[in-house]
Each structure stands twice: as C-alpha cells, then as structure tokens.
Design an enzyme around this catalytic site. Sequence first.
Site, mmCIF file in Angstrom:
data_model
loop_
_atom_site.group_PDB
_atom_site.id
_atom_site.type_symbol
_atom_site.label_atom_id
_atom_site.label_comp_id
_atom_site.label_asym_id
_atom_site.label_seq_id
_atom_site.Cartn_x
_atom_site.Cartn_y
_atom_site.Cartn_z
ATOM 1 N N GLY A 222 -1.325 -3.419 -2.328
ATOM 2 C CA GLY A 222 -1.496 -4.631 -1.542
ATOM 3 C C GLY A 222 -0.285 -4.861 -0.663
ATOM 4 C CG ASP A 223 1.036 -8.893 -0.057
ATOM 5 O OD1 ASP A 223 0.493 -8.703 -1.162
ATOM 6 O OD2 ASP A 223 1.407 -10.010 0.328
#
Length: 308
Positions: A222-223
């Site tokens: 993800g981030d």
Amino acid sequence: MVKKLDFTTLVSQHGDILTSLFDHMSDMFFLMAVEQAADGEYQFRYVLMNPSAMQNAQLCEEAFGKRFEDVYPHEKASLLQHMYTQAVKSGSPIHFTANGDIIGESILSPVYDSNGVCTHVFSITRDVTERTNLESQLAYMAYHDVLTGLPNRRLLSEKLRQALKAAQSKQEMVAALYLDCDRFKEINDTWGHDTGDLFLQMLATRLKSSVRDGDIVARLGGDEFVIILTGIHSEHQVEKIANRIMLATQEPWMIEDRAIPFSTSIGIALYPASASEAEQLLSNADKALYQAKKTGRNRFSFFDSIDY
C-alpha cells in the site's frame, strides 16, 4: 568414461555418423583430441562439433584441427584449457558452469584407448541462461516490491536483524522510521490507481534520495514504507534526516500536468532505547506513526513508552 576403445579409429571411420547423432540437439556437443607435449602440458584440438556448438561458440569447420588459443582470445582460451585439463587429470566426468553472455552447464568426459591413454575429451554443454535468469528474477521478486523495486517486508526483516546485530557490536543506535501517506486513498479515488502507482514510484525515489548510503528504504505494501537508519549516535541525527524526508515529500508533486496534494506522517523508534528486537522496533515505530497522525498529520513523532 569409455575405456579400452580405440576411439581415434572410430572417429576417423565413422565421424560423420557420430556427428549426425548430435545434429538436432539443442545442447552443444564438442569432441576434442588430446595431445601431451614434452613438458607434460596437454593440448586440445577440435575434432567434431554439432551445429548448436558451432553457432554458440561462433566457430565453423575451419576450427577442426585447431587449438583453443588458435581460435579464441587468451582469457577464454586459458579457461577452456583449464577445464579440459581438469577433465583429463580427474580421470572421470566433471561438471563446469561458465558465466558470461551465455551461461552454460558442461559435462566433460575423458575417453581412453585400449592402452589406457586419454585420447579425447567429450563435452556436452547446455545453455541455461534463460533458466538462470528466471531463477534470479524469481529470487529478486521474493525479496523486493514489484512496483517500486524497494526491499519488501521479508528483506527488510533480514536487513534489520543484521543492522541491530552490527549496532550492538559497535555500540551504535538504529532508527526505524515508519511512514505512510496521510490521504493516499484520495489520490486513488480522484485520479485512479495508475496515477496512485506512479505516485508511489515517485515517492520511493524521493525517499531514497533523502537518506544516506547504507540506509534502508523498504515498502511494506500500500502506502506504507519503512526506513532504517544505521550508524546513529544521537536522536538529533535522526531528527535531521526525518526533517529532510518531510521537506522532500512536501515539494510539489506534478503527475501528468496535475498537481497532487500530499503530506506524510512518520513514526520513529530507536534501538536500543525503544526496543531490543527487530519486530518490536517496527511495532513501536508503527505506534509512533499513529501518534503523529493523531496529533495533526504531516509531522514525525518519536515512540514514547509513557504514551502506551
């Protein structure tokens, strides 16, 4: 290994039949005649090759009767000379793997006449370049994030354990910085996942350029990113690097002529003050990240056990 066979007669009388057996093989077939000089050194001359061998070795029938040094530069000729000499001296088949533009796995088998004298060396070489490259690619993918090329969680864990062990022996500190984007979901929702992926690649580049050589930047998914700072002697050092990361991520983000709003939060945990083991250090950095977001985002926060 073939013993008690006049192989020289076989080759001279039936060489065309012998060669035809290997004509359609993708493997490379070489037959080398063995000569021993007065000083005891062995010399090898090309007797037979199949089409695959001639193509990959960039040789033709003109090479028949010639030695390695007659057809190759010194370095390659010396390598082949060594391989074939080892086969003769070993008295049994040996394996070699040669690395270069072509990665070849070879089996070299000495051939003896009825008097027990090695007259030839028979070699089969298989081109394993594609297989080896695929194995390397799979090994790389097992330890790296496909999107950014950064170390993944698995490689991060290994490198972090190594960093803690080195820091313990040097009486240094290690800092784990747990970072994520404050509103990454909005980027994906507004501009699409392709833009989101491009943004993460750009972010990975900025993070790597913000830290020192030897520091580790990894993507967990993800981030979420983790940065491991090694060779640390004070909290002030970590603050300087964290500020540098914040400034780098606050610079304008332009993707396809669009300005992308962005901010990040960072949680920081220190070894050995915050944790003595790798997983606990990451966990505490994650907790510090939560605290940074809770107190306003777009900032960094150090782990403090009093808060938990």
